[in-house]
Design a protein around this motif. Sequence first.
Motif, PDB file in Angstrom:
ATOM      1  N   ALA A   1      -2.259  25.886  -5.128  1.00 14.34           N
ATOM      2  CA  ALA A   1      -3.095  24.914  -4.423  1.00 14.34           C
ATOM      3  C   ALA A   1      -4.561  25.093  -4.823  1.00 14.34           C
ATOM      4  O   ALA A   1      -5.283  24.107  -5.012  1.00 14.34           O
ATOM      5  N   TRP A   2      -5.005  26.322  -4.972  1.00 14.29           N
ATOM      6  CA  TRP A   2      -6.390  26.562  -5.439  1.00 14.29           C
ATOM      7  C   TRP A   2      -6.582  25.977  -6.832  1.00 14.29           C
ATOM      8  O   TRP A   2      -7.538  25.263  -7.093  1.00 14.29           O
ATOM      9  N   ARG A   3      -5.656  26.273  -7.738  1.00 13.17           N
ATOM     10  CA  ARG A   3      -5.801  25.748  -9.110  1.00 13.17           C
ATOM     11  C   ARG A   3      -5.847  24.218  -9.101  1.00 13.17           C
ATOM     12  O   ARG A   3      -6.721  23.602  -9.713  1.00 13.17           O
ATOM     13  N   ASP A   4      -4.895  23.603  -8.387  1.00 12.25           N
ATOM     14  CA  ASP A   4      -4.812  22.139  -8.386  1.00 12.25           C
ATOM     15  C   ASP A   4      -6.077  21.509  -7.805  1.00 12.25           C
ATOM     16  O   ASP A   4      -6.583  20.514  -8.325  1.00 12.25           O
ATOM     17  N   THR A   5      -6.591  22.077  -6.707  1.00 10.92           N
ATOM     18  CA  THR A   5      -7.720  21.431  -6.048  1.00 10.92           C
ATOM     19  C   THR A   5      -9.022  21.654  -6.813  1.00 10.92           C
ATOM     20  O   THR A   5      -9.893  20.784  -6.810  1.00 10.92           O
ATOM     21  N   LEU A   6      -9.152  22.789  -7.491  1.00 14.20           N
ATOM     22  CA  LEU A   6     -10.356  22.999  -8.307  1.00 14.20           C
ATOM     23  C   LEU A   6     -10.375  21.988  -9.442  1.00 14.20           C
ATOM     24  O   LEU A   6     -11.417  21.409  -9.769  1.00 14.20           O
ATOM     25  N   SER A   7      -9.200  21.763 -10.010  1.00 12.95           N
ATOM     26  CA  SER A   7      -9.178  20.825 -11.123  1.00 12.95           C
ATOM     27  C   SER A   7      -9.398  19.392 -10.635  1.00 12.95           C
ATOM     28  O   SER A   7     -10.048  18.587 -11.305  1.00 12.95           O
ATOM     29  N   ALA A   8      -8.949  19.084  -9.421  1.00 10.00           N
ATOM     30  CA  ALA A   8      -9.200  17.751  -8.858  1.00 10.00           C
ATOM     31  C   ALA A   8     -10.691  17.552  -8.570  1.00 10.00           C
ATOM     32  O   ALA A   8     -11.252  16.478  -8.798  1.00 10.00           O
TER      33      ALA A   8
END
Lengths: 545, 221
Positions: free
Chosen positions: B106-113
């Motif tokens: 979730a951290w990876r996905d939201t940083l990239s978003a």
Amino acid sequence: MSNVRDRNESAWLLPADGKRVNHQLRQDMRRFDDIDEVDLLVVGCGAGGSTMLQRLARAGWKVVALDAGPFWDPAADWVSDEAGSHHLYWTEPRVISGSDPVPLGSNNSGRGVGGSMVHYAGYTPRFHPSDFETYTRDGVGADWPIDYPELKPYYEAMEEELPVAGEKWPWGDPHSYPYRPHPVGGNGEIFLRGADHLGLTAKVGPVAIVNGRFGNRAHCIYRGFCLQGCKVNAKASPLITHIPDALAHGAEVRANAMVTKIEIDERSGRATGVHYVRDGVPHFQRAAVVVIAGYSIETPRLLLNSACARFPDGLCNDFDQVGRYLMVQGAPQTAGRFDAEVRMYKAPPPEVSTEAFYETDPAKPYKRGFSIQTVSPLPITWAEHVAAQGHWGADLREYMSDYVHWSCLGALCEFLAQPDNRVTLSEQKDRHGLPVAHFSYSQCDNDAALMRAAQSVMEDILHAAGADEVITIDRFAHLVGGARMATDQEEGVVDAECRTFAVPNLYITDGSVLPTQGSANPALTIMAVAARAAERLISTSRRGN
Amino acid sequence: MSSATPPPARPWSGRFPGFDVLDQSSHWDPVTTGVVLARTGMAPDIRFFTPHEQGIATALCDQLLGQHDEPTPVPKVPLVNLIDSRLAEQQTDGWHYDDMPADGQAWRDTLSALDADARQQFDSGFAACSSQQQASLIQAVQDRGTDDWHGLRAKRVWSLWTRYACTAFYSHPSAWSEIGFSGPAYPRGYKNAGVDKLEPFEVHDARPSEDPLRGRRGVQR
Ligand SMILES: Cc1cc2nc3c(=O)[nH]c(=O)nc-3n(C[C@H](O)[C@H](O)[C@H](O)COP(=O)(O)OP(=O)(O)OC[C@H]3O[C@@H](n4cnc5c(N)ncnc54)[C@H](O)[C@@H]3O)c2cc1C
Ligand code: SF4
């Protein structure tokens, strides 16, 4: 009732030299082989499991308890620090859903010997007599197959064993406590002041924190870290209230042993023992009687993961009851701001409570009620409270710098048991390759109405005490249900004696058997129910039958 | 932000003059001391985040805790190193929402978003955006409330970010000194609990009635 020490010597078995663990007792602990058929095996060493273990060991049974977590040493393993206490929680993967999903981990799930009581707050109220018949009285929830008078002697016994300190208790079945109430800190003072101005009764206690001499337990030092594990041995948990006595009577506690499956003999339909993994190695421990006490998420999960030819949909699940009627309490926290310094961290968080709103009030549009208690969050938990108001960045820092001026109360609202609030198995697997628990939760209208009512009473108390501003965060607390007690197998998983309807030598003695929860914190009731089940088992069976 | 802009007032600093919780560390038990002092030493190496993610996360977390314009020489709390350690060791709370991945992903996905939002709006990666641009992108996520943001419920993303960032920040002794909290209290405990009572080593708030909230919108009276 006989002298506590004659019934349970735990407090006297702790060392008096400032160390927190009797290492000799642990070193000399009896150890069984996997191939020994023990008389009784307990899965989970928390509130319910440890009580069972101690009672059966005292009665001379050959008993072993397996716990997935460590055998704690409060001096070496616990810290006086919020972020450093993460290892106290059950943090194996779990999935949550529903319209009001309930966060798990630190909020409600412990691990290791002592169970969730290692990091529980320490409030130990009794349930009220009405809690055992909410269906008859109010047409909501469920009736228990036992009533309050049947549990009363076990409440009294447990209040002496923990032991509990508090004022004379006017609510429910009025009673007094074995130890005097503790002095209160800033937060308790504010609550008492606000209640007094409103003409509302609030009382100090009941808390399972030693106040005075009790064996070799040390006196509370009012340091406020009860939710991080009590390094002092002042706050009760089974690690110090029941396990020492169990060991002294020949019980084995096998820590770091994760039970993966209950084995059922297909021909006899009886439990024969449990599969468990320790240090990565699978084992099978034989047992004549198996008791599950893994709490409301792991107990249903273990039953569902123990499916076999006889129980294809999960052990004891012929009537689709396993995992259902799981409850949490609505636990909004309302804080008030004072120009004076409250410094709520200086005292145990559990100090003062009121049960004046516990019972159904016919004038109100909702059934059942709520209780209100001091909660006193430390900085990280307080930051969560503040961030929930939407503050971030400079706003958040500024707001947080005001910490010492805030007082915080928490409510426990009686959420009703509903069949679809339940544990099922997820597609996701844990590191043992076992499906993890999926916990779905949705509130009903009565639940939501109680949350609002509780919030407004907390605001009134804080305003009456002089707060100029109040803020609220909606939270949940505690878990009970999921394998409930009932009069027949179509309504629940265990009978009034905590014996499963489906397997004659399989018992469940943890929070999951409670059919209702009132607005009381559950640990004392879980222990009382387990103590009663133990006594029934001892009196009705020859060992292992 | 241009370098000529003076640093903004920091109303949260100096409320407890002279109070430094580390002055009390000789009164703490050794196990707690080890855990707490480790946070004041060298920050742990980054193991979980990629360098690109580290850059976005640092800007995000410093914004969330008002550290982005911290005037030197005040050392910042190494929020991202502390969060990274937890994710690398899977020291999560275990649970995740059924419509969110587990915390690390979730951290990876939201940083990239968040980075994608920055590129779309400001034609620049999030870490390279100005402080005001970063703040407006973050505010936009919070403003979405329970609505969708890049396929996730914005509210849950917000809770993930603030939970981790607040835990890291308020685990640090410098944050405790800032808010007047006395930190570890074993084996000494407290002897003077009660409204307006202090231990000999505690310090009163120098501006007790300067309630930073008084008159704020959304605060009930
Ligand atoms: C932050 C917090 C505050 C609380 N405050 C209060 C309070 O003030 N008053 C109150 O009454 N209650 C409070 N509670 C709740 C209370 O602690 C629990 O209700 C109670 O401990 C539950 O008892 P139990 O026996 O059902 O389970 P637990 O005490 O949780 O014990 C279950 C044990 O089973 C073990 N286990 C689970 N699955 C397995 C497996 N498969 N194999 C081996 N072992 C397993 C776990 O490691 C654990 O040790 C609080 C809880 C928390 C988390
Ligand atoms: S406040 Fe008292 S009971 Fe709570 S952790 Fe500290 S010493 Fe133990």
